[in-house]
Scaffold this motif. Structure first.
Motif, PDB file in Angstrom:
ATOM      1  N   GLU A   1      32.819  23.878 154.306  1.00  0.00           N
ATOM      2  CA  GLU A   1      32.439  25.874 154.509  1.00  0.00           C
ATOM      3  C   GLU A   1      31.110  25.881 153.984  1.00  0.00           C
ATOM      4  O   GLU A   1      30.653  26.181 154.573  1.00  0.00           O
TER       5      GLU A   1
ATOM      6  N   ILE B   1      28.824  25.914 157.599  1.00  0.00           N
ATOM      7  CA  ILE B   1      29.250  27.783 157.688  1.00  0.00           C
ATOM      8  C   ILE B   1      28.336  28.673 157.360  1.00  0.00           C
ATOM      9  O   ILE B   1      27.775  29.616 157.375  1.00  0.00           O
ATOM     10  N   VAL B   2      28.404  28.268 155.417  1.00  0.00           N
ATOM     11  CA  VAL B   2      27.967  29.507 155.086  1.00  0.00           C
ATOM     12  C   VAL B   2      26.257  28.845 154.788  1.00  0.00           C
ATOM     13  O   VAL B   2      25.167  29.264 154.854  1.00  0.00           O
TER      14      VAL B   2
ATOM     15  N   PHE C   1      29.201  27.758 163.537  1.00  0.00           N
ATOM     16  CA  PHE C   1      30.347  29.295 162.531  1.00  0.00           C
ATOM     17  C   PHE C   1      29.588  29.996 161.658  1.00  0.00           C
ATOM     18  O   PHE C   1      28.774  29.624 161.337  1.00  0.00           O
ATOM     19  N   GLU C   2      29.412  31.620 161.851  1.00  0.00           N
ATOM     20  CA  GLU C   2      29.944  32.615 161.257  1.00  0.00           C
ATOM     21  C   GLU C   2      30.444  33.170 160.977  1.00  0.00           C
ATOM     22  O   GLU C   2      32.098  32.900 161.526  1.00  0.00           O
ATOM     23  N   TYR C   3      30.317  33.669 159.350  1.00  0.00           N
ATOM     24  CA  TYR C   3      31.153  34.471 158.849  1.00  0.00           C
ATOM     25  C   TYR C   3      31.224  35.842 159.384  1.00  0.00           C
ATOM     26  O   TYR C   3      30.084  35.936 158.931  1.00  0.00           O
ATOM     27  N   PRO C   4      31.933  37.043 160.063  1.00  0.00           N
ATOM     28  CA  PRO C   4      31.676  38.109 159.402  1.00  0.00           C
ATOM     29  C   PRO C   4      31.184  38.695 157.654  1.00  0.00           C
ATOM     30  O   PRO C   4      32.326  38.458 157.130  1.00  0.00           O
TER      31      PRO C   4
ATOM     32  N   GLY D   1      34.095  39.608 156.246  1.00  0.00           N
ATOM     33  CA  GLY D   1      35.350  38.727 155.383  1.00  0.00           C
ATOM     34  C   GLY D   1      36.459  38.511 156.237  1.00  0.00           C
ATOM     35  O   GLY D   1      37.404  37.647 155.778  1.00  0.00           O
ATOM     36  N   GLY D   2      36.405  38.506 157.475  1.00  0.00           N
ATOM     37  CA  GLY D   2      37.601  38.248 158.392  1.00  0.00           C
ATOM     38  C   GLY D   2      37.584  36.532 158.877  1.00  0.00           C
ATOM     39  O   GLY D   2      36.223  36.173 158.229  1.00  0.00           O
ATOM     40  N   ASP D   3      37.853  36.876 159.539  1.00  0.00           N
ATOM     41  CA  ASP D   3      38.090  34.807 159.861  1.00  0.00           C
ATOM     42  C   ASP D   3      36.811  34.314 161.004  1.00  0.00           C
ATOM     43  O   ASP D   3      35.783  35.255 160.991  1.00  0.00           O
ATOM     44  N   VAL D   4      36.570  32.849 160.564  1.00  0.00           N
ATOM     45  CA  VAL D   4      36.024  32.273 160.900  1.00  0.00           C
ATOM     46  C   VAL D   4      35.002  32.757 162.620  1.00  0.00           C
ATOM     47  O   VAL D   4      35.852  32.704 163.356  1.00  0.00           O
ATOM     48  N   HIS D   5      33.694  33.080 163.179  1.00  0.00           N
ATOM     49  CA  HIS D   5      33.321  33.366 164.865  1.00  0.00           C
ATOM     50  C   HIS D   5      33.318  31.843 164.896  1.00  0.00           C
ATOM     51  O   HIS D   5      32.068  31.027 164.462  1.00  0.00           O
TER      52      HIS D   5
END
Length: 136
Positions: free
Chosen positions: A60, A63-64, A89-92, A95-99
Motif C-alpha cells: 500500500e 502505491i500511495v 503503481f497507481e490507484y485511479p 477507486g478501481g483496481d491498481v494500475h
C-alpha cells in the motif's frame, strides 16, 4: 525351588511398572523427535500473519506514497532487476483496481493480462521475503 506367590506377584508388578515406564519413554522420545511443540506452531502462525499484514502495508505504501521507504525501495529495486523494467503503481481516482505502468523510452505503458498478474504475484512474494527477512 520354593517361591511364594507373593514374591511372584511382587516381581510381576515391578516388571509391569518397568514396561509401562519404558513405553511412556518411547512415546515421549518419538513425540520429541517428530513434531514441533504446539506453542512453536502457534508462534509461527502468528509470525506468518504479522509478516503478511506488514507486507500488505508495504505494498500500500508503494502505491500511495510518492517517496518510498527503504523497504519499499528495496522491493521496487528487486522487481526492476528481475523484470528489467521500472514499474509505477497507481490507484485511479474512481477507486478501481491498481494500475501498473511499465516505464519505456517511448513513455509509460499499461501492463495488463498475464504480465500484470505475474508482476503482482512477484511483487507480493518479494514484499513477503523482505519483511520476513527484516523481522526478528
Amino acid at each position: 525351588m520354593n517361591t511364594s506367590s507373593a514374591n511372584v506377584r511382587n516381581m510381576l508388578r515391578t516388571y509391569g511398572k518397568q514396561l509401562t515406564s519404558a513405553k511412556r519413554l518411547a512415546r515421549f522420545r518419538q513425540a520429541m523427535e517428530g513434531a514441533q511443540p504446539p506453542d512453536d506452531v502457534a508462534r509461527q502462525a502468528k509470525r506468518r500473519e504479522l509478516v503478511q499484514r506488514i507486507a500488505h502495508e508495504v505494498i500500500e505504501n508503494l502505491i500511495v506514497n510518492s517517496s518510498p521507504s527503504p523497504v519499499v525501495k528495496a522491493v521496487l529495486d528487486q522487481l526492476e532487476r528481475e523484470f528489467g523494467h521500472r514499474y509505477l503503481f497507481e490507484y485511479p481516482l474512481d477507486g478501481g483496481d491498481v494500475h501498473i505502468l511499465r516505464e519505456t523510452p517511448q513513455g509509460p505503458l499499461d501492463v495488463e493480462g498475464a504480465e500484470r498478474n505475474k508482476v503482482l504475484r512477484r511483487l507480493w512474494e518479494i514484499a513477503l521475503s523482505k519483511v520476513d527477512g527484516t523481522m526478528l
